[in-house]
Design a protein around this motif. Structure first.
Motif, short mmCIF file in Angstrom:
data_model
loop_
_atom_site.label_atom_id
_atom_site.label_comp_id
_atom_site.label_asym_id
_atom_site.label_seq_id
_atom_site.Cartn_x
_atom_site.Cartn_y
_atom_site.Cartn_z
N LEU A 228 0.83 -1.20 0.00
CA LEU A 228 0.00 0.00 0.00
C LEU A 228 0.86 1.26 0.00
O LEU A 228 0.58 2.23 -0.71
N ASP A 229 1.92 1.23 0.79
CA ASP A 229 2.87 2.33 0.81
C ASP A 229 3.38 2.62 -0.60
O ASP A 229 3.36 3.76 -1.08
N CYS A 230 3.83 1.57 -1.29
CA CYS A 230 4.37 1.74 -2.64
C CYS A 230 3.28 2.17 -3.63
O CYS A 230 3.53 3.00 -4.52
N ALA A 231 2.08 1.63 -3.48
CA ALA A 231 0.99 2.02 -4.37
C ALA A 231 0.64 3.50 -4.20
O ALA A 231 0.34 4.20 -5.17
N ILE A 232 0.68 3.99 -2.96
CA ILE A 232 0.44 5.40 -2.69
C ILE A 232 1.49 6.26 -3.40
O ILE A 232 1.18 7.30 -4.01
#
Length: 346
Positions: A167-171
């Motif tokens: 999720l961090d990377c997708a953000i």
């Protein structure tokens, strides 16, 4: 490009040879199976592609990402297991599907290739939209579901920690694309709260596997003093000095991937000296061709399983990169959205 090295442990030539060994296991389709002729799962496939990016095999890494793009199903998922293009387990693992975001962000950090990011953004978006449907009201993510769409309710700690990083990377990808996704941000915050406030109740109890121990740190969900205590609490249970980290706490079996991932977790906490010691301790698994055997049963000195796994080699490369601060993506396991805010969590 510069290739990672760890002084006294691995030369850049040796790390490059490990990358080449991974290339040697890649199928013509771009798939990166566990070992030649073995299964491909969408998570380990991406981890192996990340090692190719680090070692300069960018075309081969992009072939792997193209495999993911072409094999993504209409709902955004991938089958849990395929063998040479034949689906053997059609079910869905939410963590397996989420990991595409980590790999895509990692490759983009290294290459700066906006065409790659533009091509892969719809794949990441579709995968993460699917993954969000697995989030429970308490913030934790159900681990998977079957081909009919039914979801299994259990939330596993390792998978959730990995989803936290995804999720961090997708953000970050969404921001880079100029298409911020508030749903990703909200899901990430809810999962952070589950780790911060309900870690003992939101997830299934930690299993006998070391991944359930170190993964909350590796994925960025735990940082600071709390993370240091978390690692110290079970260190003696899993770490065998001079041999590596156990995969399962009660078995005399050390594995290269788990040891390397633990090294990545330690590096994320600033404990680089112990991270180096861990990577050094598993060089007994290194084959002359640069690949790594999966593990060693140290009670009888036998390698088991008798296979040189693609993802074990990949984990060693990623640990070497993080420790040496070599590639532009060396901090992907060290940096996480909001980690500084949560570092003092009790």
């Amino acid at each position: 490009m510069a290739i990672p090295a760890i002084a006294g442990v691995l030369t850049s030539q040796q790390v490059l040879a490990t990358g080449a060994a991974i290339v040697g296991m890649q199928e013509d389709s771009g798939a990166l199976p566990w070992f030649p002729g073995g299964q491909t799962d969408p998570w380990d496939h991406i981890e192996s592609a990340m090692a190719l990016s680090v070692t300069g095999f960018h075309a081969e890494a992009e072939a792997a990402y193209d495999w993911s793009r072409r094999h993504q199903r209409a709902d955004g998922s991938w089958p849990i297991r395929t063998v040479r293009g034949r689906i053997e387990d059609p079910n869905i693992d939410s963590n397996f599907c989420a990991y595409i975001a980590v790999g895509v962000w990692h490759h983009y950090q290294i290459t700066g290739d906006t065409r790659f990011l533009n091509r892969m953004w719809p794949v990441v978006w579709s995968a993460m939209e699917l993954v969000l449907t697995f989030q429970r009201p308490d913030g934790a993510f159900r681990w998977g579901g079957d081909a009919s769409g039914a979801k299994f309710n259990e939330a596993q700690i390792t998978g959730n920690a990995s989803i936290f990083q995804a999720l961090d990377c997708a953000i970050r990808i969404a921001a880079e694309m100029g298409q911020p996704e508030e749903d990703f941000v909200a899901a990430h915050a809810a999962l952070a709260a589950a780790f911060d406030d309900r870690m003992d109740t939101a997830f299934e109890p930690p299993s006998e596997h070391s991944m359930d121990w170190y993964y909350p740190v590796l994925g960025g969900a735990l940082r600071g003093e709390r993370a240091q205590r978390h690692i110290a609490d079970r260190w003696d249970e899993f770490v065998v000095p001079g041999k590596g980290a156990r995969c399962v706490h009660h078995r005399p079996w050390v594995t290269g991937a788990e040891t390397s991932e633990l090294a990545l977790a330690l590096d994320a906490l600033g404990d680089t000296a112990d991270a180096i010691t861990l990577v050094e301790s598993i060089q007994h698994l290194r084959d002359p061709d640069g690949s790594y055997w999966t593990g060693l049963v140290f009670s009888d000195g036998k390698r088991w399983p008798v296979e040189k796994s693609c993802w074990t080699s990949a984990a060693v490369v990623l640990a070497a990169d993080a420790i040496s601060r070599t590639s532009a993506a060396n901090g992907i396991f060290r940096d996480s959205v909001g980690s500084a805010v949560r570092s003092g969590s009790a």
